[in-house]
Motif scaffolding. Structure first.
Motif, short mmCIF file in Angstrom:
data_model
loop_
_atom_site.label_atom_id
_atom_site.label_comp_id
_atom_site.label_asym_id
_atom_site.label_seq_id
_atom_site.Cartn_x
_atom_site.Cartn_y
_atom_site.Cartn_z
N GLN A 64 40.58 52.34 38.81
CA GLN A 64 41.16 51.41 37.84
C GLN A 64 42.47 51.99 37.36
O GLN A 64 42.63 53.19 37.24
CB GLN A 64 40.19 51.23 36.66
CG GLN A 64 40.54 50.08 35.76
CD GLN A 64 40.09 48.77 36.30
OE1 GLN A 64 39.32 48.74 37.22
NE2 GLN A 64 40.59 47.70 35.75
N SER B 212 35.36 45.33 35.61
CA SER B 212 36.60 44.64 35.86
C SER B 212 37.78 44.85 34.95
O SER B 212 37.70 45.38 33.97
CB SER B 212 36.31 43.23 35.87
OG SER B 212 36.43 42.30 36.68
N LYS C 138 36.87 44.67 51.40
CA LYS C 138 37.16 44.83 49.98
C LYS C 138 38.66 45.05 49.79
O LYS C 138 39.34 45.54 50.70
CB LYS C 138 36.37 46.03 49.46
CG LYS C 138 36.41 46.27 47.97
CD LYS C 138 35.52 47.45 47.65
CE LYS C 138 35.58 47.83 46.19
NZ LYS C 138 34.75 49.01 45.90
N HIS D 178 42.39 48.29 42.38
CA HIS D 178 42.53 47.27 43.43
C HIS D 178 43.67 46.30 43.14
O HIS D 178 43.67 45.18 43.65
CB HIS D 178 41.22 46.53 43.60
CG HIS D 178 40.10 47.41 44.04
ND1 HIS D 178 40.07 48.02 45.28
CD2 HIS D 178 38.99 47.83 43.40
CE1 HIS D 178 38.97 48.76 45.38
NE2 HIS D 178 38.31 48.67 44.25
N ASN E 84 46.66 38.56 42.82
CA ASN E 84 45.86 39.24 41.78
C ASN E 84 44.97 38.25 41.04
O ASN E 84 45.37 37.11 40.80
CB ASN E 84 46.77 39.92 40.77
CG ASN E 84 47.73 40.89 41.41
OD1 ASN E 84 48.66 40.47 42.10
ND2 ASN E 84 47.55 42.16 41.17
N HIS F 257 38.15 39.49 36.85
CA HIS F 257 37.47 39.52 38.15
C HIS F 257 36.22 40.37 38.08
O HIS F 257 36.14 41.33 37.31
CB HIS F 257 38.42 40.07 39.21
CG HIS F 257 37.91 39.92 40.61
ND1 HIS F 257 37.09 40.85 41.21
CD2 HIS F 257 38.08 38.93 41.52
CE1 HIS F 257 36.80 40.44 42.43
NE2 HIS F 257 37.39 39.28 42.65
N HIS G 8 35.13 42.60 39.99
CA HIS G 8 35.23 43.99 40.44
C HIS G 8 36.44 44.71 39.89
O HIS G 8 36.68 45.86 40.25
CB HIS G 8 35.25 44.05 41.96
CG HIS G 8 35.08 45.45 42.49
ND1 HIS G 8 33.93 46.18 42.34
CD2 HIS G 8 35.95 46.26 43.13
CE1 HIS G 8 34.08 47.37 42.89
NE2 HIS G 8 35.30 47.45 43.37
N TYR H 242 42.38 42.35 40.53
CA TYR H 242 41.88 42.54 41.90
C TYR H 242 42.77 41.77 42.89
O TYR H 242 42.94 40.55 42.78
CB TYR H 242 40.45 42.05 41.96
CG TYR H 242 39.72 42.30 43.25
CD1 TYR H 242 39.05 43.50 43.47
CD2 TYR H 242 39.65 41.32 44.24
CE1 TYR H 242 38.34 43.72 44.65
CE2 TYR H 242 38.94 41.53 45.41
CZ TYR H 242 38.28 42.73 45.61
OH TYR H 242 37.58 42.95 46.77
N ASP I 178 43.12 41.27 46.81
CA ASP I 178 42.62 41.40 48.18
C ASP I 178 43.64 40.80 49.13
O ASP I 178 43.85 39.58 49.14
CB ASP I 178 41.28 40.69 48.29
CG ASP I 178 40.67 40.80 49.68
OD1 ASP I 178 41.27 41.45 50.56
OD2 ASP I 178 39.59 40.22 49.90
#
Length: 704
Positions: free
Chosen positions: A2, A30, A106, A119, A133, A137, A139, A143, A145
């Motif tokens: 994080q 998160s 991920k 992430h 982004n 989220h 996670h 985040y 991906d």
């Protein structure tokens, strides 16, 4: 993981235990961004599928950046360097490390300017005007991906760092990366890649004239097991369909994307498990970890120029879903069933970006003024569940969230003399949302707003050199569940403190860019970046915990040298001193914050004939605990490429990843975990995810 590696937990935990648990807290979590590009011009890529050997970062056409660290990179440069996963294509950003610690579906983990960006926190990424982004989220806040990226379609990558730009807002304080796809391919392409550890990839892409426009289509399929004792078994399919008419300044585009992925994951493992022979270096302590992910989007853009200036409007709608199964602490919290948990994030989001630019004279001086507005709304279903071997055991918390934000901005650039121009801007961001929780006490509404002024100045050119100064205020949003929470969702009794929805950042930068030596573009930027508070939402606990203010001071040196049309050298070096800016007995170091990052590459070849590349990436040691008593090792990895391009459009290419088979780690953390039979309180230990050993990949491609 994080951003940054915050290590504050409940009051009854000692400073060392706080730090020891930091990784486990970070990645169970998160903590968005609407990014489009600014005054950077459209560029045309060359070569098959945007790939041209010998391409350089200073070969993308003339640009007039407003900061020394701003850069525009062409797709040919991105694809001329070998990389092992799509996210690593973003390492064209000087000083950026992109890695992975948990399967190939991920989101990647990012490091930039002394930040462990988890992430995506504080690194705003967009593709085709759509923010990647995700706020609030399951996670991790922000985040991002990027596994749906198809590198061969990239036309340009716009790079800006620091909170100095009025047209970007949430989570752009460390940097903003805007990726654009091409509207038209020079030729249709078909590629097939096979390689070590079950690597298989196929890509077909092409464009054709339809009516008064161009239709581009691409389909990608890939499979990968990796060197792990429990194969990743990645199963990815990805597609893009884009219709465009007109030009960049007078035209329209409509783009659809579809992506689906499923995988197993060997997460980071306790070093003592390897040392004791419990598992091997590529072993797993919970073979049922993994996940599934999907993303479907529809976006469009409209551009029109007239005597009144240039107007651009874009809009998008995205449906995404992610379910993860992770176990970072093994049997620490639940000796009977184990500590595996599942995180669910299901959302539909939509948004727009509208902007207009016009030229005028301010007291006789040439001026360009831009203004615009951005809006976004996320409809989110997010949950955290206890699981065993992916089977449901309990619900920690389940929430439905409505969250939106609006940003309005304006900036003006005035040329006072041939050697002096200034930019002043201002932005206001308004955030609001509602949480409907399965624990009624944690439901509620939250809203906040911030005004962020910006300014920049450019001197020169003198002797083919320009000098830059930038200053600005920025922000990042926090998980809105932290702004409405009242009680611990596990026991429903323990009172918890709410956190602000928005956190202020401040930054400044001085730099120089020079082309005094023919063929060489070199820049140096010195920066400082401060946050009032770096906050962490601990997803496995369902709570938000405040951390401490921070300050980062650093320098970046970026070089691209093209002494001949067939030869390019790149060298990037970055150093950052990252510290918490308050006093605490735990220490002042920010866990996971890298001090030194460096990369260098050599690219050789022409459009026809032999070509090749060699890249070295250095990831310096990081403190893993606030008092710096435990540090990660450094890593140095080389990737190499050699190939031949035939005059009929065919290409044969060999990539060798981790050329010298470095026995190093992609990532390291330090926290408490427990293996069966160990003391009930657990053991603080390094947890590592090894870099893949030397691997080869052969690509056969055809252009027609």
């Amino acid at each position: 993981m994080q951003l940054p590696s915050v290590t504050v937990t409940s009051p009854d935990v000692t400073p060392r235990r706080r730090a020891a648990r930091s990784k486990a807290a970070q990645d169970r979590p998160s903590r968005s961004s609407n990014v489009v590009h600014s005054d950077q011009p459209e560029i045309a890529t060359a070569g098959t599928g945007g790939v041209m050997p010998g391409a350089s970062r200073n070969a993308v056409g003339p640009i007039q950046p407003t900061a020394a660290s701003a850069l525009l990179v062409g797709g040919e440069q991105v694809n001329s360097i070998p990389f092992s996963r799509p996210g690593e294509a973003l390492e064209v950003v000087p000083g950026l490390i992109v890695t992975q610690h948990s399967g190939e579906g991920k989101a990647n983990q990012y490091f930039l300017r002394g930040f462990n960006l988890d992430h995506g926190t504080d690194l705003a990424i967009s593709l085709g005007g759509m923010p990647v982004n995700m706020p609030t989220h399951g996670h991790g806040q922000g985040y991002a991906d990027i596994n749906f990226l198809i590198p061969e379609l990239i036309q340009s990558v716009g790079i800006r760092k620091g909170p100095y730009f009025a047209d970007v807002g949430d989570f752009a304080s460390a940097g903003a990366v805007s990726i654009d796809y091409m509207n038209k391919l020079p030729k249709s392409i078909a590629e097939m890649t096979i390689g070590s550890f079950g690597n298989r990839r196929a890509l077909v892409a092409g464009s054709t004239t339809v009516s008064d426009g161009t239709l581009l289509a691409a389909v990608e399929s890939s499979k990968y097991d990796g060197p792990w004792d429990v194969p990743d078994n990645v199963r990815k399919i990805n597609s893009v369909l884009r219709y465009s008419q007109g030009t960049v300044t007078d035209g329209v585009t409509l783009t659809g994307m579809a992506y689906s992925n499923g995988w197993n994951s060997t997460d980071q493992i306790a070093q003592r498990a390897v040392d004791l022979g419990v598992i091997g270096r590529f072993g797993s302590l919970d073979p049922t970890d993994g996940g599934t992910s999907s993303r479907f989007s529809l976006s469009g853009s409209w551009a029109r120029s007239s005597e009144y200036g240039q107007s651009n409007i874009s809009a998008y709608v995205v449906r995404s879903e992610l379910q993860l199964f992770n176990n970072f602490t093994y049997v620490l919290d639940d000796p009977l069933n184990g500590d595996q948990f599942s995180q669910l994030d299901r959302r539909t989001l939509g948004g727009f970006d509208a902007r207009h630019a016009f030229d005028w004279r301010f007291g006789g001086f040439e001026t360009q003024t831009r203004f615009g507005g951005q809006g976004r709304h996320d409809h989110i279903q997010v949950g955290l569940f206890g699981t065993e071997q992916r089977a449901w055991l309990s619900t920690v918390r389940a929430d439905r969230v409505e969250e939106g934000n609006v940003g309005i901005w304006m900036d003006s650039t005035t040329r006072w003399a041939d050697w002096l121009r200034t930019t002043v801007g201002i932005r206001e961001d308004i955030f609001a949302g509602r949480v409907l929780s399965d624990t009624p006490q944690n439901s509620g509404n939250a809203q906040a707003s911030m005004v962020s002024p910006k300014a920049g100045i450019v001197f020169g050119p003198w002797f083919k050199s320009e000098f830059y100064g930038n200053v600005g205020y920025g922000l990042h949003s926090n998980d809105i569940r932290g702004a409405t929470i009242s009680v611990d969702p596990r026991d429903k009794v323990t009172l918890l403190e709410r956190v602000p929805l928005l956190v202020r950042s401040r930054g400044a930068e001085l730099g120089i860019r020079t082309r005094a030596i023919d063929g060489l573009t070199s820049s140096v930027a010195v920066f400082v970046l401060e946050f009032d508070s770096e906050l962490l939402f601990v997803g496995d606990a369902g709570t938000t915990e405040p951390s401490r203010p921070s300050r980062r001071v650093g320098v970046e040196w970026t070089n691209s040298y093209k002494p001949a049309p067939w030869l390019t050298f790149d060298l990037d070096l970055a150093y950052t001193r990252a510290r918490f800016s308050d006093l605490d007995p735990a220490g002042g170091r920010i866990p996971g914050a890298p001090a030194w990052i460096a990369s260098g590459s050599i690219i050789v070849g022409r459009e026809i004939g032999w070509f090749g590349a060699l890249k070295a990436r250095y990831f310096g040691p990081r403190p893993l605990i606030e008092d710096d008593s435990v540090r990660s090792a450094s890593s140095l990895i080389f990737n190499a490429r050699a190939g031949y391009r035939f005059d009929n459009g065919a290409r044969l290419q060999l990539d060798v990843l981790n050329l010298f088979d470095a026995q190093t780690s992609q990532i390291e953390y330090y926290y408490l975990s427990r293996l069966p039979g160990e003391p009930i309180g657990g053991i603080a230990d390094r947890h590592v995810h090894p870099a893949e050993p030397r691997a080869w990949r052969v690509t056969l491609a055809s252009a027609f």
